[in-house]
Design a protein around this motif. Structure first.
Motif, PDB file in Angstrom:
ATOM      1  N   PRO A 126       0.810  -1.227   0.000  1.00 31.77           N
ATOM      2  CA  PRO A 126       0.000   0.000   0.000  1.00 31.77           C
ATOM      3  C   PRO A 126       0.837   1.269   0.000  1.00 31.77           C
ATOM      4  O   PRO A 126       0.357   2.323  -0.406  1.00 31.77           O
ATOM      5  CB  PRO A 126      -0.813  -0.134   1.286  1.00 31.77           C
ATOM      6  CG  PRO A 126       0.022  -0.992   2.185  1.00 31.77           C
ATOM      7  CD  PRO A 126       0.740  -1.951   1.286  1.00 31.77           C
ATOM      8  N   VAL A 127       2.087   1.191   0.504  1.00 40.11           N
ATOM      9  CA  VAL A 127       2.977   2.353   0.550  1.00 40.11           C
ATOM     10  C   VAL A 127       4.390   1.891   0.233  1.00 40.11           C
ATOM     11  O   VAL A 127       4.698   0.689   0.242  1.00 40.11           O
ATOM     12  CB  VAL A 127       2.960   3.039   1.941  1.00 40.11           C
ATOM     13  CG1 VAL A 127       1.609   3.618   2.257  1.00 40.11           C
ATOM     14  CG2 VAL A 127       3.391   2.054   3.033  1.00 40.11           C
ATOM     15  N   SER A 128       5.254   2.831  -0.056  1.00 37.15           N
ATOM     16  CA  SER A 128       6.676   2.526  -0.224  1.00 37.15           C
ATOM     17  C   SER A 128       7.351   2.512   1.140  1.00 37.15           C
ATOM     18  O   SER A 128       7.025   3.323   2.010  1.00 37.15           O
ATOM     19  CB  SER A 128       7.340   3.563  -1.127  1.00 37.15           C
ATOM     20  OG  SER A 128       6.766   3.552  -2.417  1.00 37.15           O
ATOM     21  N   GLY A 129       8.305   1.596   1.319  1.00 34.47           N
ATOM     22  CA  GLY A 129       9.012   1.531   2.596  1.00 34.47           C
ATOM     23  C   GLY A 129       9.751   0.218   2.762  1.00 34.47           C
ATOM     24  O   GLY A 129       9.943  -0.544   1.800  1.00 34.47           O
ATOM     25  N   ILE A 130      10.163  -0.034   4.006  1.00 31.20           N
ATOM     26  CA  ILE A 130      10.921  -1.228   4.358  1.00 31.20           C
ATOM     27  C   ILE A 130       9.981  -2.275   4.945  1.00 31.20           C
ATOM     28  O   ILE A 130       9.148  -1.967   5.794  1.00 31.20           O
ATOM     29  CB  ILE A 130      12.032  -0.891   5.375  1.00 31.20           C
ATOM     30  CG1 ILE A 130      13.058   0.046   4.742  1.00 31.20           C
ATOM     31  CG2 ILE A 130      12.727  -2.157   5.859  1.00 31.20           C
ATOM     32  CD1 ILE A 130      13.858  -0.572   3.630  1.00 31.20           C
ATOM     33  N   VAL A 131      10.117  -3.529   4.489  1.00 34.12           N
ATOM     34  CA  VAL A 131       9.329  -4.621   5.055  1.00 34.12           C
ATOM     35  C   VAL A 131       9.856  -4.904   6.461  1.00 34.12           C
ATOM     36  O   VAL A 131      10.986  -5.371   6.639  1.00 34.12           O
ATOM     37  CB  VAL A 131       9.414  -5.889   4.180  1.00 34.12           C
ATOM     38  CG1 VAL A 131       8.645  -7.028   4.829  1.00 34.12           C
ATOM     39  CG2 VAL A 131       8.857  -5.609   2.791  1.00 34.12           C
ATOM     40  N   ALA A 132       9.044  -4.587   7.468  1.00 32.19           N
ATOM     41  CA  ALA A 132       9.457  -4.802   8.858  1.00 32.19           C
ATOM     42  C   ALA A 132       9.112  -6.208   9.333  1.00 32.19           C
ATOM     43  O   ALA A 132       9.863  -6.807  10.104  1.00 32.19           O
ATOM     44  CB  ALA A 132       8.796  -3.776   9.769  1.00 32.19           C
ATOM     45  N   GLU A 133       7.961  -6.735   8.885  1.00 29.18           N
ATOM     46  CA  GLU A 133       7.524  -8.070   9.298  1.00 29.18           C
ATOM     47  C   GLU A 133       7.030  -8.826   8.070  1.00 29.18           C
ATOM     48  O   GLU A 133       6.343  -8.274   7.220  1.00 29.18           O
ATOM     49  CB  GLU A 133       6.376  -7.983  10.310  1.00 29.18           C
ATOM     50  CG  GLU A 133       6.746  -7.362  11.639  1.00 29.18           C
ATOM     51  CD  GLU A 133       5.535  -7.248  12.544  1.00 29.18           C
ATOM     52  OE1 GLU A 133       5.546  -7.870  13.632  1.00 29.18           O
ATOM     53  OE2 GLU A 133       4.573  -6.556  12.172  1.00 29.18           O
ATOM     54  N   LYS A 134       7.384 -10.094   8.022  1.00 28.21           N
ATOM     55  CA  LYS A 134       6.862 -10.998   6.998  1.00 28.21           C
ATOM     56  C   LYS A 134       6.231 -12.170   7.739  1.00 28.21           C
ATOM     57  O   LYS A 134       6.908 -13.091   8.188  1.00 28.21           O
ATOM     58  CB  LYS A 134       7.979 -11.471   6.073  1.00 28.21           C
ATOM     59  CG  LYS A 134       7.509 -12.477   5.026  1.00 28.21           C
ATOM     60  CD  LYS A 134       8.680 -13.047   4.258  1.00 28.21           C
ATOM     61  CE  LYS A 134       8.224 -14.162   3.331  1.00 28.21           C
ATOM     62  NZ  LYS A 134       9.364 -14.805   2.651  1.00 28.21           N
ATOM     63  N   LEU A 135       4.910 -12.101   7.879  1.00 26.84           N
ATOM     64  CA  LEU A 135       4.184 -13.112   8.643  1.00 26.84           C
ATOM     65  C   LEU A 135       3.558 -14.170   7.755  1.00 26.84           C
ATOM     66  O   LEU A 135       3.219 -15.245   8.231  1.00 26.84           O
ATOM     67  CB  LEU A 135       3.091 -12.428   9.483  1.00 26.84           C
ATOM     68  CG  LEU A 135       3.583 -11.332  10.436  1.00 26.84           C
ATOM     69  CD1 LEU A 135       2.412 -10.597  11.054  1.00 26.84           C
ATOM     70  CD2 LEU A 135       4.467 -11.912  11.518  1.00 26.84           C
ATOM     71  N   ALA A 136       3.372 -13.852   6.488  1.00 25.83           N
ATOM     72  CA  ALA A 136       2.717 -14.783   5.565  1.00 25.83           C
ATOM     73  C   ALA A 136       3.700 -15.853   5.100  1.00 25.83           C
ATOM     74  O   ALA A 136       4.899 -15.595   4.936  1.00 25.83           O
ATOM     75  CB  ALA A 136       2.164 -14.022   4.373  1.00 25.83           C
TER      76      ALA A 136
END
Length: 498
Positions: A293-303
């Motif tokens: 939804p926005v640009s940025g850093i992936v902090a969590e990958k739960l999937a």
């Protein structure tokens, strides 16, 4: 060599000359030979003393004082040192605290369609990866949706056929109504004809009654005309009945038309509902692609591949937001903040917008400049601490959850600074400086050390003469730099230029 040294040498030369003028005597074994040089030296000393007293009696008082000073013993310098002047500079007061790095704006990524299995997660989507807005994060299995779309499309076609059938039925009802209306018109015509015949029969009967009274015709002939009238009346009644029956058929046909129209409208509504369901399923088909939804850093990958959206694994029970499973979380625009704790006593010293120096004990590369963004309105009632949020510049050195130190600027003032090498820590925790007098004599001065100014100089909060240090001539106050660790109070030193 200075003038004093030349005078001292000139005073010593006559003595050396006289001593050298004594002739050396052969070494003969005479009784008590040591008495001869003793008497000679004593006489020479008396002569020199008497000569000096005579000379001094003719010298002015200032020269006599100078001679007396030259006669005093000289103190040799203890060691060679370098010095520096105390400088006045702008000193920044800081408040030191610690805190935890956190995401300034953490955006959860939720699935738009629940009950679907995660089919694909691109290999480059990992924690710490930078993603752009709209980038694909995961693809869900759409086979169930595809089957539902096919079924919905078939239902639409069935409903459309039903609409066509209802329209045909409506057209049939309409035709029947038109036919019944024509029958009504025919029955009305028959009624009019019967009424005309009745009217004619009644007129004939009245004429024949007059003839019968006159005896012109027989009674039988009159009865025949009476029967004709009755027959005509019955024909009119039957025609009226036929008209009413035809009108009733028309009303029934019109009611059938209304029913047929309702059936058509219902069939059309069913078609619209089926079409809407197809569109909804097609929209859900588009939602099987999960995008950032926005640009940025992936902090969590739960999937994980194989998970079903809306049904989180047991280890992810805490990742439900609004009844929907969180798949990822993104730090918007890589923006981080430091959440630090400040006691309620220190809280008045901190202002929003204050500059903050960020460092880390584990990584000396972390030397960042932040700014106080927000002071939380609530104070922890147990620890009496408030949380302040400090904006951090974009960096790859800090991650959410890391520990960092913060030096918050509280105010700026003018203070005294000296080289850090000039400050000598003491075993009791205090610190001293060695100040230099005009006669190159050092004196110990206990001082209170303040903030470091840079890698070279440090603030002295107290212990030095403020009036001298902050006056127009700052260089009047000098401190020892190199060699200070080997001195003691009162030592005479030799000063060299750095």
């Amino acid at each position: 060599m200075d003038n004093e040294s030349f005078s001292e040498v000139e005073a010593e030369e006559p003595v050396r000359a006289e001593v050298d003028s004594f002739p050396s005597k052969p070494d003969t074994r005479q009784p008590r030979p040591w008495l001869i040089p003793l008497f000679a030296g004593t006489g020479l000393g008396i002569a020199i003393a008497l000569g000096s007293m005579g000379i001094l009696s003719y010298l002015p008082a200032r020269q006599q004082t100078a001679v007396a000073n030259k006669a005093a013993p000289k103190v040799n310098p203890a060691m060679t040192v370098t010095i520096a002047s105390v400088e006045k500079t702008r000193v920044t007061r800081t408040l030191n605290t610690t805190g935890t790095v956190a995401a300034r704006d953490l955006i959860p990524v939720l699935p738009q369609a629940n009950g679907l299995q995660i089919k694909i997660i691109p290999e480059d989507i990992k924690e710490g990866t930078f993603v752009k807005k709209g980038q694909v994060l995961a693809i869900l299995d759409d086979s169930i949706l595809q089957a539902q779309i096919s079924q919905a499309k078939a239902d639409v076609e069935s409903k459309q056929a039903d609409v066509a059938s209802k329209l045909a039925e409506q057209a049939s009802k309409l035709a029947t109504t038109v036919s019944n209306q024509a029958i009504v018109q025919q029955k009305k015509a028959d009624l009019a004809q019967s009424q005309a015949r009745l009217e004619e029969a009644q007129k004939n009967f009245q004429r024949y009654q007059k003839l019968a009274r006159a005896g012109a015709i027989s009674q039988q002939e009159l009865d025949t005309r009476s029967y004709t009238v009755k027959t005509a009346i019955e024909a009119v009644r039957l025609a009226e009945e036929n008209v009413r029956g035809a009108k009733a058929n028309v009303g029934s046909a019109q009611a059938n038309i209304t029913s047929a129209e309702a059936n058509v409208n219902k069939a059309k509504a069913d078609v619209r509902s089926s079409v809407a369901k197809v569109q909804q399923l097609q929209a859900q088909l588009g939602q099987t692609v999960v995008r950032a939804p926005v640009s940025g850093i992936v902090a969590e990958k739960l999937a994980r591949v194989g998970d079903v959206t809306g049904v989180p694994p047991q280890t992810q029970v805490g990742t439900i937001i609004g009844g929907t499973q969180k798949l990822f979380s993104i730090i918007r625009d890589e923006r981080l903040e430091l959440q630090a704790k400040i006691s309620e006593i220190q809280l008045p010293q901190v202002e929003v917008g204050a500059s903050v120096q960020i460092t880390s004990d584990l990584d000396n590369r972390i030397q960042l400049q932040g700014r106080v963004k927000d002071i939380q309105p609530l104070v922890n009632d147990k620890r009496r601490e408030a949380t302040i949020k400090i904006d951090l510049p974009p960096t790859d050195l800090l991650k959410p959850g890391m520990f960092a130190r913060a030096a918050i600027t509280t105010n700026t003032t003018i203070g005294m600074t000296v080289p850090q090498k000039a400050v000598q820590p003491q075993p009791d925790g205090s610190a001293i400086l060695f100040t230099l007098s005009d006669k190159d004599i050092v004196h110990t001065q206990t001082v209170e050390v303040g903030e470091p100014i840079d890698d070279q100089r440090v603030e002295i909060k107290s212990g030095l003469q403020l009036s001298d240090a902050l006056g127009q001539d700052v260089s009047r106050l000098r401190v020892v730099v190199d060699g200070a660790g080997y001195l003691k109070d009162g030592d005479k030193v030799r000063v060299v230029t750095q």
